[in-house]
Design a protein around this motif. Structure first.
Motif, mmCIF file in Angstrom:
data_model
loop_
_atom_site.group_PDB
_atom_site.id
_atom_site.type_symbol
_atom_site.label_atom_id
_atom_site.label_comp_id
_atom_site.label_asym_id
_atom_site.label_seq_id
_atom_site.Cartn_x
_atom_site.Cartn_y
_atom_site.Cartn_z
ATOM 1 N N VAL A 77 -40.236 -51.170 -46.725
ATOM 2 C CA VAL A 77 -41.765 -51.115 -45.589
ATOM 3 C C VAL A 77 -41.722 -51.584 -43.977
ATOM 4 N N GLY A 78 -42.254 -51.176 -43.288
ATOM 5 C CA GLY A 78 -42.324 -51.827 -41.998
ATOM 6 C C GLY A 78 -43.442 -53.155 -41.612
ATOM 7 N N TYR A 79 -43.031 -53.936 -40.440
ATOM 8 C CA TYR A 79 -43.971 -54.279 -40.063
ATOM 9 C C TYR A 79 -43.615 -54.930 -39.016
ATOM 10 N N PHE A 80 -44.533 -54.413 -37.780
ATOM 11 C CA PHE A 80 -44.379 -53.908 -36.597
ATOM 12 C C PHE A 80 -44.179 -55.258 -36.291
ATOM 13 N N ARG A 81 -43.909 -56.388 -35.055
ATOM 14 C CA ARG A 81 -43.310 -56.882 -34.278
ATOM 15 C C ARG A 81 -43.513 -56.593 -33.400
ATOM 16 N N LYS A 82 -45.240 -57.097 -32.966
ATOM 17 C CA LYS A 82 -45.369 -56.885 -31.015
ATOM 18 C C LYS A 82 -44.847 -57.202 -29.845
ATOM 19 N N GLU A 83 -44.216 -58.515 -30.698
ATOM 20 C CA GLU A 83 -42.988 -58.522 -28.833
ATOM 21 C C GLU A 83 -42.408 -58.067 -29.100
ATOM 22 N N LEU A 84 -41.829 -57.323 -29.932
ATOM 23 C CA LEU A 84 -40.034 -56.705 -30.047
ATOM 24 C C LEU A 84 -40.644 -54.940 -29.369
ATOM 25 N N GLY A 85 -41.857 -54.904 -30.208
ATOM 26 C CA GLY A 85 -42.026 -53.631 -29.433
ATOM 27 C C GLY A 85 -41.629 -52.142 -31.313
ATOM 28 N N GLN A 86 -41.241 -53.304 -31.617
ATOM 29 C CA GLN A 86 -40.197 -52.487 -33.140
ATOM 30 C C GLN A 86 -40.870 -52.855 -34.354
ATOM 31 N N TYR A 87 -40.485 -51.635 -35.083
ATOM 32 C CA TYR A 87 -40.858 -52.823 -36.677
ATOM 33 C C TYR A 87 -39.561 -53.615 -37.509
ATOM 34 N N GLU A 126 -37.697 -53.573 -40.373
ATOM 35 C CA GLU A 126 -37.898 -53.380 -41.781
ATOM 36 C C GLU A 126 -37.568 -54.502 -42.978
ATOM 37 N N ILE A 127 -38.221 -53.945 -43.773
ATOM 38 C CA ILE A 127 -37.976 -54.642 -44.963
ATOM 39 C C ILE A 127 -37.933 -54.403 -46.113
ATOM 40 N N SER A 128 -37.137 -54.567 -47.023
ATOM 41 C CA SER A 128 -36.689 -54.144 -48.465
ATOM 42 C C SER A 128 -36.714 -54.586 -49.652
ATOM 43 N N ILE A 129 -37.079 -53.853 -50.459
ATOM 44 C CA ILE A 129 -37.539 -54.043 -51.579
ATOM 45 C C ILE A 129 -37.067 -53.098 -52.845
ATOM 46 N N PRO A 130 -36.218 -53.749 -52.957
ATOM 47 C CA PRO A 130 -34.739 -53.508 -54.064
ATOM 48 C C PRO A 130 -35.462 -52.287 -55.807
ATOM 49 N N TRP A 131 -36.232 -53.422 -56.287
ATOM 50 C CA TRP A 131 -36.827 -53.174 -57.102
ATOM 51 C C TRP A 131 -37.666 -52.063 -57.506
ATOM 52 N N HIS A 132 -38.670 -51.792 -58.570
ATOM 53 C CA HIS A 132 -38.999 -51.083 -59.117
ATOM 54 C C HIS A 132 -40.552 -51.470 -58.948
ATOM 55 N N GLY A 163 -46.868 -52.159 -45.958
ATOM 56 C CA GLY A 163 -45.804 -52.701 -44.725
ATOM 57 C C GLY A 163 -46.343 -51.178 -44.761
ATOM 58 N N HIS A 164 -45.767 -50.818 -43.631
ATOM 59 C CA HIS A 164 -45.820 -49.097 -43.295
ATOM 60 C C HIS A 164 -44.953 -48.306 -43.638
ATOM 61 N N ALA A 165 -44.960 -46.950 -44.971
ATOM 62 C CA ALA A 165 -44.083 -46.948 -45.182
ATOM 63 C C ALA A 165 -42.649 -46.183 -44.341
ATOM 64 N N LEU A 166 -41.509 -46.890 -44.575
ATOM 65 C CA LEU A 166 -40.404 -45.933 -44.235
ATOM 66 C C LEU A 166 -38.831 -44.831 -45.286
ATOM 67 N N PRO A 167 -38.747 -44.486 -44.407
ATOM 68 C CA PRO A 167 -37.833 -43.739 -44.792
ATOM 69 C C PRO A 167 -36.974 -44.514 -46.018
ATOM 70 N N GLY A 168 -36.917 -43.157 -47.037
ATOM 71 C CA GLY A 168 -35.968 -44.664 -48.083
ATOM 72 C C GLY A 168 -37.034 -45.525 -49.130
#
Length: 140
Positions: free
Chosen positions: A49-59, A61-67, A102-107
């Protein structure tokens, strides 16, 4: 504000091992859905999932490796670069009732996802808004 009428609803199930965002995008493009709400529940083997970092203008990425259970998957479909574009946010839960989101990302590896596309009449277009550095609806 703009008014839209309900056109139809599409039920779906995404099989284990599939990528959540790839499958949602494939279904929206295959059925030429240009405007819809999307809502689903289920589980993920792992998530990105992603968290939008407005100061950077990009997401970020947060990895959650478990069920994790999908407590709520919600979003919309609009048109971006001439094609249906799916934008989804997730709330995920663990065995102790803690939540992650968060914002769903590929993966995002699906365990099971069941839900609906609620297709609306018309379309909305998404373009880059330089003021916020995100692609947002332009014709609302």
């Amino acid at each position: 504000m703009k008014e839209f009428l309900m056109k139809r609803a599409w039920a779906f199930r995404i099989q284990r091992g599939k990528d959540l965002m790839e499958e949602l995008t494939r279904m929206a493009q295959e059925h030429r859905i240009e405007l819809a709400l999307v809502s689903f529940i289920g589980g993920l083997e792992s998530a990105k999932v992603g968290y939008f970092r407005k100061e950077l203008g990009q997401y970020q990425e947060i990895s959650i490796p478990w069920h994790r259970e999908i407590l709520a998957g919600t979003g919309n479909v609009s048109v971006k670069d001439g094609k249906p574009f799916v934008h989804v946010h997730l709330i995920l839960g663990d065995e102790m009732g803690h939540t992650f989101g968060g914002h769903a990302l590929p993966g995002c590896a699906v365990f099971l996802a069941e839900g609906f596309f609620y297709e609306l009449e018309g379309s909305l277009e998404r373009k880059m808004d330089p003021n916020i550095r995100l692609a947002a609806w332009v014709n609302v």
